[in-house]
Design a protein around this motif. Structure first.
Motif, PDB file in Angstrom:
ATOM      1  N   GLN A   1      35.905  -4.487 -25.224  1.00  0.00           N
ATOM      2  CA  GLN A   1      36.853  -4.610 -26.079  1.00  0.00           C
ATOM      3  C   GLN A   1      36.113  -4.786 -27.503  1.00  0.00           C
ATOM      4  OE1 GLN A   1      40.046  -3.863 -26.036  1.00  0.00           O
ATOM      5  NE2 GLN A   1      40.348  -3.904 -28.162  1.00  0.00           N
ATOM      6  N   LYS A   2      35.119  -5.521 -27.375  1.00  0.00           N
ATOM      7  CA  LYS A   2      34.326  -5.923 -28.722  1.00  0.00           C
ATOM      8  C   LYS A   2      33.570  -4.593 -29.029  1.00  0.00           C
ATOM      9  CE  LYS A   2      33.388 -10.794 -28.262  1.00  0.00           C
ATOM     10  NZ  LYS A   2      32.459 -11.825 -28.524  1.00  0.00           N
ATOM     11  N   HIS A   3      32.853  -3.895 -28.061  1.00  0.00           N
ATOM     12  CA  HIS A   3      32.156  -2.457 -28.161  1.00  0.00           C
ATOM     13  C   HIS A   3      33.138  -1.603 -28.649  1.00  0.00           C
ATOM     14  CE1 HIS A   3      29.458   0.521 -27.396  1.00  0.00           C
ATOM     15  NE2 HIS A   3      30.245   1.300 -26.983  1.00  0.00           N
ATOM     16  N   LEU A   4      34.649  -1.461 -28.299  1.00  0.00           N
ATOM     17  CA  LEU A   4      35.346  -0.446 -28.892  1.00  0.00           C
ATOM     18  C   LEU A   4      35.850  -0.692 -30.202  1.00  0.00           C
ATOM     19  CD1 LEU A   4      37.468   0.315 -25.576  1.00  0.00           C
ATOM     20  CD2 LEU A   4      35.490   1.856 -26.653  1.00  0.00           C
ATOM     21  N   GLU A   5      36.220  -2.034 -30.544  1.00  0.00           N
ATOM     22  CA  GLU A   5      36.324  -2.420 -31.940  1.00  0.00           C
ATOM     23  C   GLU A   5      35.193  -2.045 -33.046  1.00  0.00           C
ATOM     24  OE1 GLU A   5      37.535  -6.635 -31.583  1.00  0.00           O
ATOM     25  OE2 GLU A   5      38.979  -6.314 -30.513  1.00  0.00           O
ATOM     26  N   ALA A   6      33.926  -2.210 -32.399  1.00  0.00           N
ATOM     27  CA  ALA A   6      32.913  -1.824 -33.543  1.00  0.00           C
ATOM     28  C   ALA A   6      32.861  -0.442 -33.751  1.00  0.00           C
ATOM     29  CB  ALA A   6      31.399  -2.307 -32.904  1.00  0.00           C
ATOM     30  N   VAL A   7      33.406   0.284 -32.418  1.00  0.00           N
ATOM     31  CA  VAL A   7      33.168   1.813 -32.735  1.00  0.00           C
ATOM     32  C   VAL A   7      34.277   2.389 -33.658  1.00  0.00           C
ATOM     33  CG1 VAL A   7      33.577   3.975 -31.325  1.00  0.00           C
ATOM     34  CG2 VAL A   7      32.190   2.317 -30.602  1.00  0.00           C
ATOM     35  N   ARG A   8      35.494   1.637 -33.431  1.00  0.00           N
ATOM     36  CA  ARG A   8      36.620   1.833 -34.277  1.00  0.00           C
ATOM     37  C   ARG A   8      36.461   1.604 -35.902  1.00  0.00           C
ATOM     38  NH1 ARG A   8      40.424  -1.134 -31.844  1.00  0.00           N
ATOM     39  NH2 ARG A   8      40.540   0.514 -30.326  1.00  0.00           N
ATOM     40  N   GLU A   9      35.519   0.570 -35.996  1.00  0.00           N
ATOM     41  CA  GLU A   9      35.213   0.350 -37.221  1.00  0.00           C
ATOM     42  C   GLU A   9      34.204   1.181 -38.053  1.00  0.00           C
ATOM     43  OE1 GLU A   9      34.146  -3.874 -38.074  1.00  0.00           O
ATOM     44  OE2 GLU A   9      35.674  -4.803 -36.741  1.00  0.00           O
ATOM     45  N   ILE A  10      33.188   1.348 -37.215  1.00  0.00           N
ATOM     46  CA  ILE A  10      32.195   2.612 -37.671  1.00  0.00           C
ATOM     47  C   ILE A  10      32.837   3.911 -38.162  1.00  0.00           C
ATOM     48  CG2 ILE A  10      30.144   3.810 -37.066  1.00  0.00           C
ATOM     49  CD1 ILE A  10      29.244   1.197 -35.437  1.00  0.00           C
ATOM     50  N   THR A  11      33.773   4.232 -37.086  1.00  0.00           N
ATOM     51  CA  THR A  11      34.548   5.520 -37.236  1.00  0.00           C
ATOM     52  C   THR A  11      35.273   5.667 -38.585  1.00  0.00           C
ATOM     53  OG1 THR A  11      34.655   5.827 -34.848  1.00  0.00           O
ATOM     54  CG2 THR A  11      36.242   7.041 -36.278  1.00  0.00           C
ATOM     55  N   GLU A  12      36.124   4.359 -38.881  1.00  0.00           N
ATOM     56  CA  GLU A  12      36.892   4.220 -40.132  1.00  0.00           C
ATOM     57  C   GLU A  12      35.921   4.424 -41.442  1.00  0.00           C
ATOM     58  OE1 GLU A  12      39.609   0.769 -40.297  1.00  0.00           O
ATOM     59  OE2 GLU A  12      40.237   1.193 -38.466  1.00  0.00           O
ATOM     60  N   VAL A  13      34.789   3.766 -41.406  1.00  0.00           N
ATOM     61  CA  VAL A  13      33.829   3.606 -42.466  1.00  0.00           C
ATOM     62  C   VAL A  13      33.224   5.356 -42.690  1.00  0.00           C
ATOM     63  CG1 VAL A  13      31.679   2.916 -43.166  1.00  0.00           C
ATOM     64  CG2 VAL A  13      33.148   1.238 -42.206  1.00  0.00           C
ATOM     65  N   LEU A  14      32.877   5.826 -41.591  1.00  0.00           N
ATOM     66  CA  LEU A  14      32.576   7.384 -41.655  1.00  0.00           C
ATOM     67  C   LEU A  14      33.479   8.200 -42.354  1.00  0.00           C
ATOM     68  CD1 LEU A  14      30.180   7.524 -38.473  1.00  0.00           C
ATOM     69  CD2 LEU A  14      29.548   7.181 -40.755  1.00  0.00           C
ATOM     70  N   SER A  15      34.608   7.844 -41.741  1.00  0.00           N
ATOM     71  CA  SER A  15      36.045   8.779 -42.197  1.00  0.00           C
ATOM     72  C   SER A  15      36.142   8.539 -43.359  1.00  0.00           C
ATOM     73  CB  SER A  15      37.091   8.443 -41.288  1.00  0.00           C
ATOM     74  OG  SER A  15      38.277   9.174 -41.627  1.00  0.00           O
ATOM     75  N   LYS A  16      36.057   7.280 -44.125  1.00  0.00           N
ATOM     76  CA  LYS A  16      36.740   7.174 -45.333  1.00  0.00           C
ATOM     77  C   LYS A  16      35.169   7.770 -46.362  1.00  0.00           C
ATOM     78  CE  LYS A  16      39.362   3.226 -44.713  1.00  0.00           C
ATOM     79  NZ  LYS A  16      39.445   1.992 -44.914  1.00  0.00           N
TER      80      LYS A  16
END
Length: 147
Positions: A115-130
């Motif tokens: 879950q922590k790993h997936l949350e980190a991936v989600r945050e990185i994805t959001e930053v890259l998308s923005k």
């Protein structure tokens, strides 16, 4: 974060990794178990090792092939499901139920780490998308200054 499990046997299991062949179960000779219980026990021990390897890799922040780990866990789960259909799970020996308890606790810990790993991936994805949206924007549809 919990790093070991203390069982009522007085033994503990390091949640970071359970080495090949090492288990937390009561050391009951396999000869005293039925053939189906032996197979279940072997399968559970493989599951313990697989889950422990994945959890350790995620904690060490290695480049983890989640697909391979997921496939391995799925195959073991399928095998375990098939094996448990052949027995009354309420009558399993204490060595098998002890190993199942260890597996359950390791799976809980694995789920938290994943879950922590997936949350980190989600945050990185959001930053890259923005960042990509900002780089592609020419400002035409951005906020207009007020007069």
């Amino acid at each position: 974060m919990q790093t070991s499990i203390q069982e009522n046997t007085g033994q503990s299991v390091d949640l970071a990794v359970v080495p090949e062949g090492a288990t937390d179960g009561v050391q009951t000779p396999l000869m005293s178990l039925s053939e189906s219980e032996e197979r279940i026990l072997e399968c559970v021990q493989r599951a313990i090792r697989a889950v422990s390897r994945e959890t350790k890799a995620l904690r060490e922040e290695k480049n983890v092939d989640l697909r391979a780990h997921s496939d391995e866990k799925s195959r073991i789960l399928l095998e375990l499901s098939r094996l448990t259909e052949m027995v009354d799970v309420k009558t399993l020996s204490s060595s098998v139920t002890s190993e199942l308890l260890v597996l359950r606790k390791l799976l809980d810990e694995n789920q938290k780490v994943l879950q922590k790993h997936l949350e980190a991936v989600r945050e990185i994805t959001e930053v890259l998308s923005k960042a990509m949206l900002a780089a592609e924007s020419d400002g035409t549809y951005g906020a207009q200054p007020t007069e």
